[in-house]
Design an enzyme around this catalytic site. Structure first.
Site, PDB file in Angstrom:
ATOM      1  N   ASP A 101       8.211  15.453   9.552  1.00 38.39           N
ATOM      2  CA  ASP A 101       7.705  15.282   8.054  1.00 38.39           C
ATOM      3  C   ASP A 101       6.241  15.492   8.000  1.00 38.39           C
ATOM      4  OD1 ASP A 101       8.377  15.099   5.408  1.00 38.39           O
ATOM      5  OD2 ASP A 101       8.119  13.055   5.695  1.00 38.39           O
TER       6      ASP A 101
ATOM      7  N   GLY B  43       8.365   4.081   0.820  1.00 40.38           N
ATOM      8  CA  GLY B  43       9.033   5.215   1.652  1.00 40.38           C
ATOM      9  C   GLY B  43      10.618   5.206   1.497  1.00 40.38           C
ATOM     10  N   GLY B  44      11.296   6.058   1.887  1.00 40.48           N
ATOM     11  CA  GLY B  44      12.571   6.041   1.673  1.00 40.48           C
ATOM     12  C   GLY B  44      13.406   4.802   2.658  1.00 40.48           C
ATOM     13  N   MET B  45      12.450   4.528   3.561  1.00 40.71           N
ATOM     14  CA  MET B  45      12.952   3.522   4.468  1.00 40.71           C
ATOM     15  C   MET B  45      12.558   2.097   4.490  1.00 40.71           C
ATOM     16  SD  MET B  45      13.976   5.644   8.213  1.00 40.71           S
ATOM     17  CE  MET B  45      14.320   4.047   8.870  1.00 40.71           C
TER      18      MET B  45
ATOM     19  N   LYS C  69       4.690  -2.316   8.317  1.00 38.13           N
ATOM     20  CA  LYS C  69       5.910  -1.505   7.404  1.00 38.13           C
ATOM     21  C   LYS C  69       7.269  -2.285   7.878  1.00 38.13           C
ATOM     22  CE  LYS C  69       8.259   2.943   7.192  1.00 38.13           C
ATOM     23  NZ  LYS C  69       8.171   4.444   7.460  1.00 38.13           N
TER      24      LYS C  69
ATOM     25  N   VAL D 161       5.220  -0.528   2.994  1.00 36.04           N
ATOM     26  CA  VAL D 161       4.083  -0.687   3.680  1.00 36.04           C
ATOM     27  C   VAL D 161       2.876  -1.709   3.105  1.00 36.04           C
ATOM     28  CG1 VAL D 161       2.416   0.471   5.057  1.00 36.04           C
ATOM     29  CG2 VAL D 161       4.438   1.347   4.892  1.00 36.04           C
TER      30      VAL D 161
ATOM     31  N   ILE E 219       0.733  -1.391  -0.027  1.00 39.49           N
ATOM     32  CA  ILE E 219       0.133  -0.110   0.075  1.00 39.49           C
ATOM     33  C   ILE E 219       0.981   1.047   0.051  1.00 39.49           C
ATOM     34  CG2 ILE E 219      -2.059  -1.212   1.024  1.00 39.49           C
ATOM     35  CD1 ILE E 219      -1.256   0.148   3.674  1.00 39.49           C
ATOM     36  N   GLY E 220       2.286   1.019   0.235  1.00 48.88           N
ATOM     37  CA  GLY E 220       2.950   2.514   0.112  1.00 48.88           C
ATOM     38  C   GLY E 220       4.292   2.097   0.039  1.00 48.88           C
TER      39      GLY E 220
END
Length: 473
Positions: free
Chosen positions: A151, A38-40, A58, A43, A35-36
């Site tokens: 953020d 990110g930089g790390m 995550k 998810v 579903i997503g």
């Protein structure tokens, strides 16, 4: 490791890669879909097969598994998020590590991001203000626990089906106390000074310069999100991230425009001040001003909606009898909550002798009250700001009472420091009574004299003198 017979992943086979985790089971979590990213990490939506509920997982990116700094930052994210219990912050359920792959499990929020909900169009003012209250209250709770998000942006905020916002992704969060003690312990903060951390369009000027960010940076970013909700556009734009960061550091946003309350424009200007020392110094202070602004907005419409009254109450009620606002609070609660009518006195001490109930105040019907700015009797311009803050203090208390409808005149500035006829104002606003008052600061003493005037009879229903030490204001 991966069991070919059962199809379960006792650990997580890193060699499979993220894309091949869908359909597998990690511990008692069945991975449903990505579903997503990110930089790390990535998810996933998953099913908790023990509790039969949807969750979000995550997972730290496989190429960062051996990076001790990234692992420490990932754990910090979990600790920061799990320390906060607030309805507008995504709940973290657990953190785990299997076969050197770290992940944490959090609440799955069904809905869309605030970014998608805005979609380049301004939200209705009522809705934007209500969302702002939710987010500011969440930040206030996080900051009380020494957690800075770093953020805050509309794409990091989810809106569920009940129109409740949830702040996501504490991946950049920093525990302030840990940072403060790191120098003594010889530990360097994971986010190095000199490296901008955050999203360009939402970061604060100090973040853009690569400086250490504190809670005031979150408040700047909160201002950007509010601006986006109110106007449908971002306040700082450019062709590249460098252009955007230059605008953040050196350019002022275009004013909201004539269709917005002047107090809202002032609040936004303070929220996005370039100098962090000129900004709101805490989310609690922002929340108090935002609630006062929203109360005034609803009052000008005639009444505070019942479903909003709880969210508009002050974060911390003043201690009764402590300082000026505490005594104003005591007077309002004693006068309007108990029905006891108080004679004019020489101090802020409650009277035990009620007056005779005049005119229509014998009725139990709901009453409508207009509140005018308090008059500065000293004439000193530096004390003018008390005119509205005292009125707002009274509104804060009245907002908690369901038996009153209260109104502010549409052009409050017109009445500031003016001699007015309360009965004429009351008739114009169609209210039962008008609250007026004066104040004077003399040396180390400060006196407030509130009065409630019956519009029909012209009688002073209640009156009182409240004296405090000027240092307690």
């Amino acid at each position: 490791m991966y069991n070919r017979t059962t199809g379960l992943i006792q650990g997580v086979d890193v060699a499979l890669g993220f894309n091949r985790m869908v359909g597998k089971t990690v511990l008692h979590y069945r991975i449903l879909r990505e579903i997503g990213k990110g930089g790390m990490g990535v998810v996933y939506k998953a099913e908790d097969t023990k509790l039969h509920r949807a969750v979000a997982i995550k997972v730290l990116s496989t190429d960062l598994v051996g990076d001790e700094k990234a692992r420490a930052r990932f754990l910090r994210e979990v600790r920061a998020a799990s320390a906060i219990d607030h309805p507008n912050i995504c709940t973290v359920y657990e953190v785990n590590e299997v076969e050197d792959v770290m992940f944490f499990v959090m609440q799955y929020v069904e809905g869309k991001t605030l970014k998608k909900f805005i979609s380049g169009r301004p939200l209705p003012l009522d809705q934007a203000l209500e969302f702002s209250l939710q987010l500011t209250d969440a930040l206030a709770e996080a900051h009380r626990r020494n957690v800075v998000h770093r953020d805050i942006k509309s794409s990091n905020i989810m809106l569920n089906e009940r129109h409740q916002l949830k702040i996501l992704d504490f991946g950049l969060a920093k525990l302030l106390k840990a940072a403060e003690s790191s120098a003594a312990d010889g530990i360097m903060d994971l986010t190095q000074v000199g490296s901008p951390f955050g999203t360009a369009s939402y970061m604060s000027p100090e973040q853009a310069r690569g400086e250490i960010a504190d809670s005031r940076s979150d408040l700047f970013s909160m201002g950007v999100v509010m601006y986006e909700m109110l106007t449908g556009r971002l306040p700082f734009r450019g062709k590249s991230s460098v252009d955007v960061m230059h605008a953040v550091m050196h350019e002022d946003p275009t004013p909201l425009g004539d269709g917005f309350p002047q107090r809202l424009q002032q609040l936004m200007s303070k929220l996005m001040a370039k100098d962090k020392n000129a900004r709101y110094q805490s989310a609690d202070l922002l929340l108090e001003d935002l609630r006062a602004l929203v109360r005034s907005h609803y009052v000008e419409q005639g009444v505070i909606p019942t479903d909003k009254s709880a969210s508009l109450q002050a974060t911390r009620q003043p201690q009764k009898g402590k300082g000026l606002m505490g005594k104003v609070s005591s007077w309002v609660q004693r006068t309007f909550n108990t029905g006891a009518l108080v004679r004019e006195e020489t101090s802020g001490t409650p009277s035990a002798t009620p007056d005779i109930t005049p005119s229509m105040w014998q009725s139990r019907d709901k009453k409508a009250i207009a509140i005018l700015p308090f008059k500065n009797l000293s004439g000193s311009p530096e004390d003018d700001f008390y005119s509205f803050s005292l009125a707002d203090s009274v509104i804060t208390e009245l907002a908690q009472l369901r038996d009153l409808v209260f109104r502010l005149p549409p052009y409050k500035d017109h009445y500031q420091n003016k001699d007015v006829d309360p009965r004429a104002v009351g008739a114009q606003l169609s209210v039962d009574a008008v609250l007026v008052g004066g104040y004077i600061k003399s040396g180390e003493r400060f006196r407030v004299t509130p009065q409630l005037v019956d519009v029909i009879t012209g009688e002073i229903v209640w009156s009182e003198k409240i004296d405090v030490d000027a240092r307690d204001i």
